[in-house]
Write a protein that holds these residues in place. Structure first.
Motif, PDB file in Angstrom:
ATOM      1  N   ASN A   4      -7.968  15.953  -0.786  1.00  0.00           N
ATOM      2  CA  ASN A   4      -8.209  14.533  -0.623  1.00  0.00           C
ATOM      3  C   ASN A   4      -9.560  14.301   0.054  1.00  0.00           C
ATOM      4  OD1 ASN A   4      -7.671  11.854  -0.835  1.00  0.00           O
ATOM      5  ND2 ASN A   4      -6.216  11.777   0.841  1.00  0.00           N
ATOM      6  N   THR A   5     -10.545  13.866  -0.706  1.00  0.00           N
ATOM      7  CA  THR A   5     -11.871  13.614  -0.161  1.00  0.00           C
ATOM      8  C   THR A   5     -11.908  12.244   0.527  1.00  0.00           C
ATOM      9  OG1 THR A   5     -12.670  12.526  -2.163  1.00  0.00           O
ATOM     10  CG2 THR A   5     -12.908  14.939  -2.046  1.00  0.00           C
ATOM     11  N   LYS A   6     -12.986  12.004   1.269  1.00  0.00           N
ATOM     12  CA  LYS A   6     -13.163  10.697   1.906  1.00  0.00           C
ATOM     13  C   LYS A   6     -13.223   9.596   0.852  1.00  0.00           C
ATOM     14  CE  LYS A   6     -15.487  12.283   6.068  1.00  0.00           C
ATOM     15  NZ  LYS A   6     -16.721  12.259   6.862  1.00  0.00           N
ATOM     16  N   ASN A   7     -13.870   9.891  -0.276  1.00  0.00           N
ATOM     17  CA  ASN A   7     -13.987   8.886  -1.328  1.00  0.00           C
ATOM     18  C   ASN A   7     -12.621   8.542  -1.916  1.00  0.00           C
ATOM     19  OD1 ASN A   7     -16.695   9.006  -0.861  1.00  0.00           O
ATOM     20  ND2 ASN A   7     -17.224   9.990  -2.794  1.00  0.00           N
ATOM     21  N   ARG A   8     -11.804   9.552  -2.143  1.00  0.00           N
ATOM     22  CA  ARG A   8     -10.451   9.291  -2.644  1.00  0.00           C
ATOM     23  C   ARG A   8      -9.656   8.488  -1.628  1.00  0.00           C
ATOM     24  NH1 ARG A   8      -8.799  15.056  -5.425  1.00  0.00           N
ATOM     25  NH2 ARG A   8     -10.084  14.799  -7.282  1.00  0.00           N
ATOM     26  N   GLN A   9      -9.841   8.803  -0.365  1.00  0.00           N
ATOM     27  CA  GLN A   9      -9.150   8.060   0.697  1.00  0.00           C
ATOM     28  C   GLN A   9      -9.575   6.595   0.677  1.00  0.00           C
ATOM     29  OE1 GLN A   9      -6.664   9.374   2.416  1.00  0.00           O
ATOM     30  NE2 GLN A   9      -6.311   7.375   3.300  1.00  0.00           N
ATOM     31  N   LYS A  10     -10.853   6.335   0.401  1.00  0.00           N
ATOM     32  CA  LYS A  10     -11.345   4.952   0.325  1.00  0.00           C
ATOM     33  C   LYS A  10     -10.680   4.208  -0.833  1.00  0.00           C
ATOM     34  CE  LYS A  10     -14.313   4.921   3.700  1.00  0.00           C
ATOM     35  NZ  LYS A  10     -14.128   4.073   4.867  1.00  0.00           N
ATOM     36  N   ILE A  11     -10.482   4.896  -1.961  1.00  0.00           N
ATOM     37  CA  ILE A  11      -9.792   4.278  -3.098  1.00  0.00           C
ATOM     38  C   ILE A  11      -8.380   3.903  -2.688  1.00  0.00           C
ATOM     39  CG2 ILE A  11      -8.824   4.683  -5.396  1.00  0.00           C
ATOM     40  CD1 ILE A  11     -11.264   6.469  -5.963  1.00  0.00           C
ATOM     41  N   LEU A  12      -7.672   4.833  -2.090  1.00  0.00           N
ATOM     42  CA  LEU A  12      -6.296   4.583  -1.681  1.00  0.00           C
ATOM     43  C   LEU A  12      -6.222   3.452  -0.652  1.00  0.00           C
ATOM     44  CD1 LEU A  12      -3.398   5.433  -2.143  1.00  0.00           C
ATOM     45  CD2 LEU A  12      -3.692   7.180  -0.378  1.00  0.00           C
ATOM     46  N   GLU A  13      -7.133   3.425   0.292  1.00  0.00           N
ATOM     47  CA  GLU A  13      -7.172   2.356   1.293  1.00  0.00           C
ATOM     48  C   GLU A  13      -7.386   0.995   0.630  1.00  0.00           C
ATOM     49  OE1 GLU A  13     -10.191   3.343   4.149  1.00  0.00           O
ATOM     50  OE2 GLU A  13      -9.092   5.107   4.857  1.00  0.00           O
ATOM     51  N   PHE A  14      -8.291   0.956  -0.359  1.00  0.00           N
ATOM     52  CA  PHE A  14      -8.547  -0.309  -1.053  1.00  0.00           C
ATOM     53  C   PHE A  14      -7.304  -0.783  -1.792  1.00  0.00           C
ATOM     54  CE2 PHE A  14      -9.887  -2.472  -5.020  1.00  0.00           C
ATOM     55  CZ  PHE A  14     -10.320  -3.661  -4.444  1.00  0.00           C
ATOM     56  N   ILE A  15      -6.645   0.113  -2.515  1.00  0.00           N
ATOM     57  CA  ILE A  15      -5.443  -0.271  -3.265  1.00  0.00           C
ATOM     58  C   ILE A  15      -4.353  -0.741  -2.311  1.00  0.00           C
ATOM     59  CG2 ILE A  15      -3.613   0.563  -4.798  1.00  0.00           C
ATOM     60  CD1 ILE A  15      -5.741   2.488  -5.946  1.00  0.00           C
ATOM     61  N   LYS A  16      -4.190  -0.047  -1.193  1.00  0.00           N
ATOM     62  CA  LYS A  16      -3.202  -0.466  -0.195  1.00  0.00           C
ATOM     63  C   LYS A  16      -3.534  -1.846   0.355  1.00  0.00           C
ATOM     64  CE  LYS A  16      -1.575   3.958   1.655  1.00  0.00           C
ATOM     65  NZ  LYS A  16      -1.533   4.792   2.880  1.00  0.00           N
ATOM     66  N   SER A  17      -4.801  -2.135   0.549  1.00  0.00           N
ATOM     67  CA  SER A  17      -5.210  -3.422   1.112  1.00  0.00           C
ATOM     68  C   SER A  17      -4.934  -4.583   0.164  1.00  0.00           C
ATOM     69  CB  SER A  17      -6.691  -3.405   1.496  1.00  0.00           C
ATOM     70  OG  SER A  17      -7.518  -3.504   0.350  1.00  0.00           O
TER      71      SER A  17
END
Length: 126
Positions: A4-17
């Motif tokens: 899980n890269t930082k970029n993937r984490q950003k995608i997941l954070e955006f979808i959660k938001s």
């Protein structure tokens, strides 16, 4: 879970938001660009496929627009046990009660709720 890269984490954070809203790949990409993150569309698509396989998101394909929409469902497993309404204008998702079709005998047809989305225009967008 895979690497899980930082970029993937950003995608997941955006979808959660976006909680109760379906988002497109283009909206995800625009958010990444807003954060000065460069990622190819194919990488985003692959990651979304992975999240769907892990049952963290649900995917709705709009055949008319030929677009895929994604929504975070990871902390709500019951979300795959009822129907959803999706606004074509703002993308909001409305959860219908699980028993809404309980007494309706529709030709003994078994509904697959994890892929059942009814599209239209919400009250706020009318």
């Amino acid at each position: 879970m895979r690497y899980n890269t930082k970029n993937r984490q950003k995608i997941l954070e955006f979808i959660k938001s976006q909680r109760d809203k379906y988002v497109t790949i283009n909206e995800i990409n625009a958010e990444l660009e807003r954060q000065s993150i460069k990622m190819s569309l194919s990488t985003i698509y692959r990651y979304m496929d992975y999240l769907e396989t892990e049952q963290l998101i649900s995917k709705h394909i709009d055949a008319n627009e030929k677009k895929s929409y994604f929504r975070y469902t990871g902390d709500n497993p019951a979300c795959k046990e009822h129907l959803h309404l999706k606004c074509n204008n703002c993308g909001i998702t409305i959860h219908l009660p699980a028993d809404i079709l309980e007494n309706a005998n529709i030709h003994n047809f078994k509904i697959e709720y994890d892929s059942s989305v009814i599209v239209g225009i919400c009250e706020d967008c009318q």
